[in-house]
Design a protein around this motif. Sequence first.
Motif, PDB file in Angstrom:
ATOM      1  N   THR A  81       0.862  -1.189   0.000  1.00 15.99           N
ATOM      2  CA  THR A  81       0.000   0.000   0.000  1.00 15.99           C
ATOM      3  C   THR A  81       0.890   1.228   0.000  1.00 15.99           C
ATOM      4  O   THR A  81       1.572   1.514   0.993  1.00 15.99           O
ATOM      5  CB  THR A  81      -0.931   0.022   1.218  1.00 15.99           C
ATOM      6  N   VAL A  82       0.941   1.927  -1.113  1.00  9.23           N
ATOM      7  CA  VAL A  82       1.717   3.158  -1.255  1.00  9.23           C
ATOM      8  C   VAL A  82       0.807   4.203  -1.876  1.00  9.23           C
ATOM      9  O   VAL A  82       0.545   4.186  -3.086  1.00  9.23           O
ATOM     10  CB  VAL A  82       2.980   2.944  -2.125  1.00  9.23           C
ATOM     11  N   GLY A  83       0.302   5.104  -1.051  1.00 16.16           N
ATOM     12  CA  GLY A  83      -0.621   6.121  -1.564  1.00 16.16           C
ATOM     13  C   GLY A  83      -1.874   5.467  -2.110  1.00 16.16           C
ATOM     14  O   GLY A  83      -2.582   4.732  -1.415  1.00 16.16           O
ATOM     15  N   ASP A  84      -2.161   5.747  -3.374  1.00 13.85           N
ATOM     16  CA  ASP A  84      -3.347   5.184  -4.016  1.00 13.85           C
ATOM     17  C   ASP A  84      -3.088   3.824  -4.659  1.00 13.85           C
ATOM     18  O   ASP A  84      -3.991   3.238  -5.262  1.00 13.85           O
ATOM     19  CB  ASP A  84      -3.867   6.152  -5.094  1.00 13.85           C
ATOM     20  N   THR A  85      -1.860   3.321  -4.563  1.00 11.58           N
ATOM     21  CA  THR A  85      -1.516   2.024  -5.145  1.00 11.58           C
ATOM     22  C   THR A  85      -1.730   0.925  -4.116  1.00 11.58           C
ATOM     23  O   THR A  85      -1.125   0.942  -3.045  1.00 11.58           O
ATOM     24  CB  THR A  85      -0.047   2.010  -5.622  1.00 11.58           C
ATOM     25  N   HIS A  86      -2.607  -0.018  -4.432  1.00 14.85           N
ATOM     26  CA  HIS A  86      -2.889  -1.147  -3.545  1.00 14.85           C
ATOM     27  C   HIS A  86      -2.700  -2.434  -4.343  1.00 14.85           C
ATOM     28  O   HIS A  86      -3.443  -2.700  -5.292  1.00 14.85           O
ATOM     29  CB  HIS A  86      -4.311  -1.066  -2.996  1.00 14.85           C
ATOM     30  N   LEU A  87      -1.702  -3.209  -3.955  1.00 15.54           N
ATOM     31  CA  LEU A  87      -1.419  -4.479  -4.613  1.00 15.54           C
ATOM     32  C   LEU A  87      -1.385  -5.573  -3.551  1.00 15.54           C
ATOM     33  O   LEU A  87      -0.672  -5.457  -2.552  1.00 15.54           O
ATOM     34  CB  LEU A  87      -0.076  -4.434  -5.350  1.00 15.54           C
ATOM     35  N   THR A  88      -2.151  -6.628  -3.787  1.00 17.97           N
ATOM     36  CA  THR A  88      -2.179  -7.757  -2.856  1.00 17.97           C
ATOM     37  C   THR A  88      -1.876  -9.020  -3.640  1.00 17.97           C
ATOM     38  O   THR A  88      -2.714  -9.498  -4.420  1.00 17.97           O
ATOM     39  CB  THR A  88      -3.544  -7.872  -2.163  1.00 17.97           C
ATOM     40  N   LEU A  89      -0.670  -9.540  -3.462  1.00 17.63           N
ATOM     41  CA  LEU A  89      -0.255 -10.744  -4.160  1.00 17.63           C
ATOM     42  C   LEU A  89      -0.664 -11.975  -3.358  1.00 17.63           C
ATOM     43  O   LEU A  89      -0.619 -11.959  -2.127  1.00 17.63           O
ATOM     44  CB  LEU A  89       1.265 -10.747  -4.354  1.00 17.63           C
ATOM     45  N   PRO A  90      -1.061 -13.048  -4.020  1.00 11.50           N
ATOM     46  CA  PRO A  90      -1.396 -14.278  -3.293  1.00 11.50           C
ATOM     47  C   PRO A  90      -0.190 -14.793  -2.516  1.00 11.50           C
ATOM     48  O   PRO A  90       0.882 -15.005  -3.088  1.00 11.50           O
ATOM     49  CB  PRO A  90      -1.809 -15.250  -4.407  1.00 11.50           C
ATOM     50  N   GLY A  91      -0.360 -14.996  -1.224  1.00 12.31           N
ATOM     51  CA  GLY A  91       0.734 -15.465  -0.396  1.00 12.31           C
ATOM     52  C   GLY A  91       0.335 -15.477   1.067  1.00 12.31           C
ATOM     53  O   GLY A  91      -0.722 -14.967   1.458  1.00 12.31           O
ATOM     54  N   ILE A  92       1.202 -16.060   1.886  1.00 12.69           N
ATOM     55  CA  ILE A  92       0.927 -16.115   3.322  1.00 12.69           C
ATOM     56  C   ILE A  92       0.915 -14.711   3.924  1.00 12.69           C
ATOM     57  O   ILE A  92       0.136 -14.417   4.836  1.00 12.69           O
ATOM     58  CB  ILE A  92       1.973 -17.010   4.021  1.00 12.69           C
ATOM     59  N   GLY A  93       1.773 -13.833   3.424  1.00  9.06           N
ATOM     60  CA  GLY A  93       1.814 -12.471   3.934  1.00  9.06           C
ATOM     61  C   GLY A  93       0.507 -11.731   3.704  1.00  9.06           C
ATOM     62  O   GLY A  93      -0.013 -11.060   4.610  1.00  9.06           O
ATOM     63  N   SER A  94      -0.023 -11.828   2.500  1.00  8.64           N
ATOM     64  CA  SER A  94      -1.302 -11.169   2.221  1.00  8.64           C
ATOM     65  C   SER A  94      -2.442 -11.838   2.979  1.00  8.64           C
ATOM     66  O   SER A  94      -3.407 -11.175   3.387  1.00  8.64           O
ATOM     67  CB  SER A  94      -1.571 -11.189   0.716  1.00  8.64           C
ATOM     68  N   TRP A  95      -2.369 -13.169   3.176  1.00 12.88           N
ATOM     69  CA  TRP A  95      -3.359 -13.866   4.010  1.00 12.88           C
ATOM     70  C   TRP A  95      -3.364 -13.287   5.411  1.00 12.88           C
ATOM     71  O   TRP A  95      -4.428 -12.976   5.977  1.00 12.88           O
ATOM     72  CB  TRP A  95      -3.040 -15.359   4.017  1.00 12.88           C
ATOM     73  N   LEU A  96      -2.161 -13.148   6.018  1.00 10.41           N
ATOM     74  CA  LEU A  96      -2.074 -12.600   7.373  1.00 10.41           C
ATOM     75  C   LEU A  96      -2.538 -11.151   7.421  1.00 10.41           C
ATOM     76  O   LEU A  96      -3.198 -10.729   8.383  1.00 10.41           O
ATOM     77  CB  LEU A  96      -0.638 -12.716   7.884  1.00 10.41           C
ATOM     78  N   ALA A  97      -2.199 -10.372   6.396  1.00 11.94           N
ATOM     79  CA  ALA A  97      -2.639  -8.972   6.370  1.00 11.94           C
ATOM     80  C   ALA A  97      -4.157  -8.877   6.340  1.00 11.94           C
ATOM     81  O   ALA A  97      -4.752  -8.050   7.057  1.00 11.94           O
ATOM     82  CB  ALA A  97      -2.035  -8.261   5.164  1.00 11.94           C
ATOM     83  N   LEU A  98      -4.808  -9.730   5.541  1.00  7.67           N
ATOM     84  CA  LEU A  98      -6.266  -9.716   5.463  1.00  7.67           C
ATOM     85  C   LEU A  98      -6.879 -10.200   6.771  1.00  7.67           C
ATOM     86  O   LEU A  98      -7.883  -9.636   7.246  1.00  7.67           O
ATOM     87  CB  LEU A  98      -6.725 -10.600   4.300  1.00  7.67           C
ATOM     88  N   ALA A  99      -6.275 -11.232   7.374  1.00 12.52           N
ATOM     89  CA  ALA A  99      -6.804 -11.749   8.637  1.00 12.52           C
ATOM     90  C   ALA A  99      -6.675 -10.720   9.749  1.00 12.52           C
ATOM     91  O   ALA A  99      -7.580 -10.572  10.584  1.00 12.52           O
ATOM     92  CB  ALA A  99      -6.063 -13.034   9.016  1.00 12.52           C
ATOM     93  N   ILE A 100      -5.564  -9.990   9.780  1.00 11.89           N
ATOM     94  CA  ILE A 100      -5.390  -8.949  10.797  1.00 11.89           C
ATOM     95  C   ILE A 100      -6.366  -7.801  10.564  1.00 11.89           C
ATOM     96  O   ILE A 100      -6.937  -7.241  11.513  1.00 11.89           O
ATOM     97  CB  ILE A 100      -3.926  -8.451  10.770  1.00 11.89           C
ATOM     98  N   ASP A 101      -6.561  -7.443   9.308  1.00 16.45           N
ATOM     99  CA  ASP A 101      -7.499  -6.364   9.003  1.00 16.45           C
ATOM    100  C   ASP A 101      -8.928  -6.723   9.421  1.00 16.45           C
ATOM    101  O   ASP A 101      -9.694  -5.850   9.861  1.00 16.45           O
ATOM    102  CB  ASP A 101      -7.445  -6.061   7.507  1.00 16.45           C
ATOM    103  N   ARG A 102      -9.293  -8.008   9.322  1.00 15.92           N
ATOM    104  CA  ARG A 102     -10.631  -8.446   9.697  1.00 15.92           C
ATOM    105  C   ARG A 102     -10.708  -8.921  11.152  1.00 15.92           C
ATOM    106  O   ARG A 102     -11.773  -9.385  11.580  1.00 15.92           O
ATOM    107  CB  ARG A 102     -11.090  -9.572   8.767  1.00 15.92           C
ATOM    108  N   ALA A 103      -9.572  -8.844  11.870  1.00 13.22           N
ATOM    109  CA  ALA A 103      -9.518  -9.286  13.272  1.00 13.22           C
ATOM    110  C   ALA A 103      -9.991 -10.736  13.408  1.00 13.22           C
ATOM    111  O   ALA A 103     -10.766 -11.078  14.308  1.00 13.22           O
ATOM    112  CB  ALA A 103     -10.341  -8.352  14.159  1.00 13.22           C
ATOM    113  N   ASP A 104      -9.498 -11.607  12.507  1.00 15.42           N
ATOM    114  CA  ASP A 104      -9.907 -13.010  12.472  1.00 15.42           C
ATOM    115  C   ASP A 104      -8.799 -13.862  13.098  1.00 15.42           C
ATOM    116  O   ASP A 104      -7.794 -14.194  12.443  1.00 15.42           O
ATOM    117  CB  ASP A 104     -10.159 -13.431  11.018  1.00 15.42           C
TER     118      ASP A 104
END
Length: 585
Positions: free
Chosen positions: A222-245
């Motif tokens: 996430t850099v300014g208006d650029t949002h890139l989420t590549l398939p991976g464990i890191g993006s999985w954890l980022a999504l889980a943390i964002d959803r408090a899961d």
Amino acid sequence: MVFFFEDSQGARPLVRASRTDRYGVSLPDLAAFLLLAGAAVLVFHGASAMDQPLSQLRSAPVTLDLAQLPEYALRSTLRMFAALAASLVFTFTVATLAAKSRRAALLIIPALDILQSVPVLGFLTFTVTLFMGLFPGNQLGAEAAAIFAIFTSQAWNMAFSFYQSLTTLPTDLDEVSRQFGFSPWRRFIRLELPYAMPGLVWNIMMSMSGGWFFVVASEAITVGDTHLTLPGIGSWLALAIDRADFRAVGWGVFAMGLVILLYDQLLFRPVVAWADRFRFEQTASGQAPRSWVLDLLRRSRGLERLGQALRQPFVWWEARWPAAAPRRIRRPTPRKASPVADLLWAAALGVACLFALWTLGHYVAAHLSLSDMGTAFGLGSLTLLRVVVLIALASLIWVPVGVWIGLHPVWAERLQPLAQFLAAFPANVLFPFAVMLIVGLHLNANLWLSPLMVLGTQWYILFNVIAGASAIPGDMKEVAQMFRIRGWQWWRQIALPAVFPYYVTGALTASGGSWNASIVAEAVDWGHTHLEAAGLGAYIARATAAADYPRVVLGIAVMSLFVIAFNRIVWRRLYVFAERRLRLN
């Protein structure tokens, strides 16, 4: 007296000869073929998935579906190993040049100090657009940006480790190589690389773990208006943390631990056992690390033939490299430096540095005021205080533990995967517990967020101390036992001098890594709760999220200045002391 690198297993066969079936194919051959074929299929599948249209990232976003987690684990692992391969090429090239050329070292070592101080988010801020432009409309641009970000978390400690090994090469081995007239290539392959291998292997493992530590920032960009989420464990954890899961966070950590266990058993433990043969010994060493995978591969005659075929180009290259004239065994007289050439070189570096500083200062001054600069320096002082205290505490804890583990190979084998897992454990996973603890007990975030900075970087100290303790020559330990050197005298005369060069490398990279980790540790989120500690890391994180490039540049410049000054004043002097006073001869 003869110095040699000895296979700790000696001439004793490692395993019994294997039986073959009626077709002449042994079970080890079949097992090795299945392992290599499986790895090749996974690599091909993961690489083909990376070469897809960029629009697919939006049409098939990352989800918390457990069925997708194996695919995500594969993608993250391939990025890690691609970055590791690039880090090895960088290490062998840059660190060797710095160790061989004093003038090159004047440029390379400060550059490494600067680069290791630049946070991963700082690299991403200015490289995402570049890589996306190289591969327009394709995922390879985003993949290259993620791999480069992981590379920046792996390369520096490997380069420092290899540089430290080359600068502390025993004088006796250096003299023997000169007597036999080794060419530069033969000297590198036969002497320098084997001598540096034990310490380098442990730093490679630490680099892999360090890459996992920053995998969230590398895959969820996430850099300014650029949002890139590549398939991976890191993006999985980022999504889980964002959803408090909590459940998804647990599955992500479990998948990461399983991947670490697999490549530890299939790759790193065999490499550690193989690298033990390069220990600097005057007597046969004691118990050596073992690996069932390495024993299996050694029993495979097919792999032996393949290895011989792969070695042929290197043998051909080595045979055609012009050999130097043999010399008598004597200490080489240092070549007299040219004062004029040194003056011109120093002047060129000075002009380049002044130009860079002037350009940087002009850009910052055009957008910010002196009060902004004062704020950045004040926040940098707070982060510096946290780093110094945390590195001191980590050293007091992990130096004795690392020495004990390094002197007990059996325990080193048992604790190796656990240490890799703990070193790879992303600080983001602990955000929920840190937030709940601080909010629930009304604690001071400026104090209690600080341990997150050293969570992933303290292991640089442990891994390097283990490498130093495991490299203590057996004859030195035997002499200590013979003269009954024990207690504090043993630590002062044997253990601490032996591991000190390795500790300096570990502490230097841990210090730089702590500055890097401040980006994610001084500003944490869990769901809708946000906690922030006053410091330069939080300052850069806020500026990056807002795409405030002047403040990003100012924050990174101040962080680099603090790191370089501390390295010059403390760590570099300790490097020189280790090189001059603690060399094995």
